[in-house]
Design a protein around this motif. Structure first.
Motif, PDB file in Angstrom:
ATOM      1  N   LEU A  24      14.034  47.185  65.919  1.00 31.24           N
ATOM      2  CA  LEU A  24      15.086  48.076  65.432  1.00 31.24           C
ATOM      3  C   LEU A  24      14.618  49.520  65.247  1.00 31.24           C
ATOM      4  CD1 LEU A  24      16.947  45.818  62.858  1.00 31.24           C
ATOM      5  CD2 LEU A  24      17.621  46.402  65.186  1.00 31.24           C
ATOM      6  N   ILE A  25      13.319  49.755  65.208  1.00 36.36           N
ATOM      7  CA  ILE A  25      12.801  51.119  65.012  1.00 36.36           C
ATOM      8  C   ILE A  25      13.286  52.085  66.095  1.00 36.36           C
ATOM      9  CG2 ILE A  25      10.676  52.497  65.069  1.00 36.36           C
ATOM     10  CD1 ILE A  25       9.386  50.355  63.342  1.00 36.36           C
ATOM     11  N   PRO A  26      13.271  51.748  67.386  1.00 33.56           N
ATOM     12  CA  PRO A  26      13.778  52.710  68.385  1.00 33.56           C
ATOM     13  C   PRO A  26      15.251  53.063  68.186  1.00 33.56           C
ATOM     14  CG  PRO A  26      12.504  50.994  69.463  1.00 33.56           C
ATOM     15  CD  PRO A  26      12.662  50.585  68.035  1.00 33.56           C
ATOM     16  N   PHE A  27      16.072  52.091  67.791  1.00 30.50           N
ATOM     17  CA  PHE A  27      17.483  52.384  67.552  1.00 30.50           C
ATOM     18  C   PHE A  27      17.658  53.329  66.365  1.00 30.50           C
ATOM     19  CE2 PHE A  27      17.749  48.240  69.747  1.00 30.50           C
ATOM     20  CZ  PHE A  27      18.458  48.678  70.858  1.00 30.50           C
ATOM     21  N   ALA A  28      16.890  53.105  65.315  1.00 30.59           N
ATOM     22  CA  ALA A  28      16.957  53.982  64.146  1.00 30.59           C
ATOM     23  C   ALA A  28      16.497  55.383  64.513  1.00 30.59           C
ATOM     24  CB  ALA A  28      16.105  53.412  63.012  1.00 30.59           C
ATOM     25  N   LEU A  29      15.476  55.481  65.331  1.00 32.27           N
ATOM     26  CA  LEU A  29      14.967  56.784  65.769  1.00 32.27           C
ATOM     27  C   LEU A  29      16.023  57.520  66.600  1.00 32.27           C
ATOM     28  CD1 LEU A  29      12.497  58.620  65.746  1.00 32.27           C
ATOM     29  CD2 LEU A  29      11.718  57.484  67.812  1.00 32.27           C
ATOM     30  N   ILE A  30      16.721  56.810  67.455  1.00 29.35           N
ATOM     31  CA  ILE A  30      17.788  57.422  68.267  1.00 29.35           C
ATOM     32  C   ILE A  30      18.906  57.944  67.364  1.00 29.35           C
ATOM     33  CG2 ILE A  30      19.639  56.890  69.909  1.00 29.35           C
ATOM     34  CD1 ILE A  30      17.591  55.057  71.340  1.00 29.35           C
ATOM     35  N   LEU A  31      19.290  57.179  66.351  1.00 27.24           N
ATOM     36  CA  LEU A  31      20.335  57.620  65.426  1.00 27.24           C
ATOM     37  C   LEU A  31      19.923  58.873  64.662  1.00 27.24           C
ATOM     38  CD1 LEU A  31      21.638  54.219  64.022  1.00 27.24           C
ATOM     39  CD2 LEU A  31      22.785  55.774  65.600  1.00 27.24           C
ATOM     40  N   VAL A  32      18.676  58.947  64.238  1.00 31.01           N
ATOM     41  CA  VAL A  32      18.190  60.124  63.524  1.00 31.01           C
ATOM     42  C   VAL A  32      18.207  61.347  64.444  1.00 31.01           C
ATOM     43  CG1 VAL A  32      16.129  61.152  62.461  1.00 31.01           C
ATOM     44  CG2 VAL A  32      16.826  58.835  61.856  1.00 31.01           C
ATOM     45  N   ILE A  33      17.767  61.182  65.673  1.00 31.17           N
ATOM     46  CA  ILE A  33      17.772  62.296  66.634  1.00 31.17           C
ATOM     47  C   ILE A  33      19.203  62.740  66.911  1.00 31.17           C
ATOM     48  CG2 ILE A  33      17.292  62.888  69.039  1.00 31.17           C
ATOM     49  CD1 ILE A  33      14.759  61.138  68.782  1.00 31.17           C
ATOM     50  N   MET A  34      20.132  61.797  67.078  1.00 37.82           N
ATOM     51  CA  MET A  34      21.535  62.157  67.313  1.00 37.82           C
ATOM     52  C   MET A  34      22.107  62.931  66.135  1.00 37.82           C
ATOM     53  SD  MET A  34      23.252  58.902  69.235  1.00 37.82           S
ATOM     54  CE  MET A  34      24.860  59.469  68.770  1.00 37.82           C
ATOM     55  N   TYR A  35      21.747  62.557  64.920  1.00 38.24           N
ATOM     56  CA  TYR A  35      22.248  63.255  63.741  1.00 38.24           C
ATOM     57  C   TYR A  35      21.802  64.711  63.769  1.00 38.24           C
ATOM     58  CZ  TYR A  35      22.867  64.795  58.972  1.00 38.24           C
ATOM     59  OH  TYR A  35      23.210  65.530  57.872  1.00 38.24           O
ATOM     60  N   PHE A  36      20.528  64.954  64.028  1.00 34.05           N
ATOM     61  CA  PHE A  36      20.011  66.319  63.979  1.00 34.05           C
ATOM     62  C   PHE A  36      20.408  67.160  65.188  1.00 34.05           C
ATOM     63  CE2 PHE A  36      17.109  64.540  60.784  1.00 34.05           C
ATOM     64  CZ  PHE A  36      17.284  65.493  59.792  1.00 34.05           C
ATOM     65  N   LEU A  37      20.631  66.547  66.343  1.00 30.07           N
ATOM     66  CA  LEU A  37      20.972  67.320  67.534  1.00 30.07           C
ATOM     67  C   LEU A  37      22.478  67.477  67.758  1.00 30.07           C
ATOM     68  CD1 LEU A  37      18.363  66.052  70.140  1.00 30.07           C
ATOM     69  CD2 LEU A  37      18.336  68.164  68.825  1.00 30.07           C
ATOM     70  N   ILE A  38      23.281  66.540  67.264  1.00 31.84           N
ATOM     71  CA  ILE A  38      24.706  66.583  67.564  1.00 31.84           C
ATOM     72  C   ILE A  38      25.560  66.747  66.305  1.00 31.84           C
ATOM     73  CG2 ILE A  38      26.634  65.273  68.531  1.00 31.84           C
ATOM     74  CD1 ILE A  38      24.567  63.932  70.390  1.00 31.84           C
ATOM     75  N   MET A  39      25.429  65.852  65.365  1.00 31.04           N
ATOM     76  CA  MET A  39      26.355  65.812  64.244  1.00 31.04           C
ATOM     77  C   MET A  39      26.146  66.953  63.252  1.00 31.04           C
ATOM     78  SD  MET A  39      26.114  61.682  64.011  1.00 31.04           S
ATOM     79  CE  MET A  39      26.889  61.375  62.470  1.00 31.04           C
ATOM     80  N   ARG A  40      24.927  67.260  62.911  1.00 28.95           N
ATOM     81  CA  ARG A  40      24.660  68.299  61.920  1.00 28.95           C
ATOM     82  C   ARG A  40      25.097  69.685  62.406  1.00 28.95           C
ATOM     83  NH1 ARG A  40      18.994  70.041  59.776  1.00 28.95           N
ATOM     84  NH2 ARG A  40      19.594  71.138  57.897  1.00 28.95           N
ATOM     85  N   PRO A  41      24.761  70.098  63.648  1.00 32.03           N
ATOM     86  CA  PRO A  41      25.256  71.401  64.110  1.00 32.03           C
ATOM     87  C   PRO A  41      26.779  71.464  64.186  1.00 32.03           C
ATOM     88  CG  PRO A  41      23.447  70.678  65.488  1.00 32.03           C
ATOM     89  CD  PRO A  41      23.801  69.535  64.590  1.00 32.03           C
TER      90      PRO A  41
END
Length: 112
Positions: A24-41
């Motif tokens: 599950l670590i790779p999926f969690a890492l992908i979600l964190v990256i998506m948050y910082f690159l897409i959702m937060r901006p």
């Protein structure tokens, strides 16, 4: 006769909870990256746009989402403003359709 062959876990026993966490670590890492690159901006842009349209006042030169450039002549209410897009041509526009404020103007003084 043939017997079916199944893939078995190495080591004989089931992987246990640590294998599940490692998977599950790779999926969690992908979600964190998506948050910082897409959702937060996107949330930041939405907040900036809300502040922009909230602070529109008379005399500001604005651009609408339809491409009209005009000067705010009257703030009708919280949802609409009146734009002058040509001499003596005024239109009412929904505030949320304002995409940019080109120049901040001094408020027009009320005539007595």
């Amino acid at each position: 006769m043939f017997t079916p062959a199944f893939a078995q876990a190495v080591g004989g026993a089931a992987g246990g909870p640590t294998d599940l966490i490692v998977q599950l670590i790779p999926f969690a890492l992908i979600l964190v990256i998506m948050y910082f690159l897409i959702m937060r901006p996107q949330q930041k842009r939405a907040r900036e746009h809300a502040d922009l349209i909230k602070n529109v006042r008379r005399g500001d030169s604005v651009v609408t989402s339809g491409g009209l450039i005009g000067k705010v002549t009257k703030v009708v209410d919280d949802a609409e403003v009146e734009l002058e897009i040509a001499p003596n041509v005024r239109v009412r526009v929904v505030r949320s359709l304002i995409t940019d404020v080109r120049s901040k103007g001094e408020p027009v003084k009320e005539q007595a």
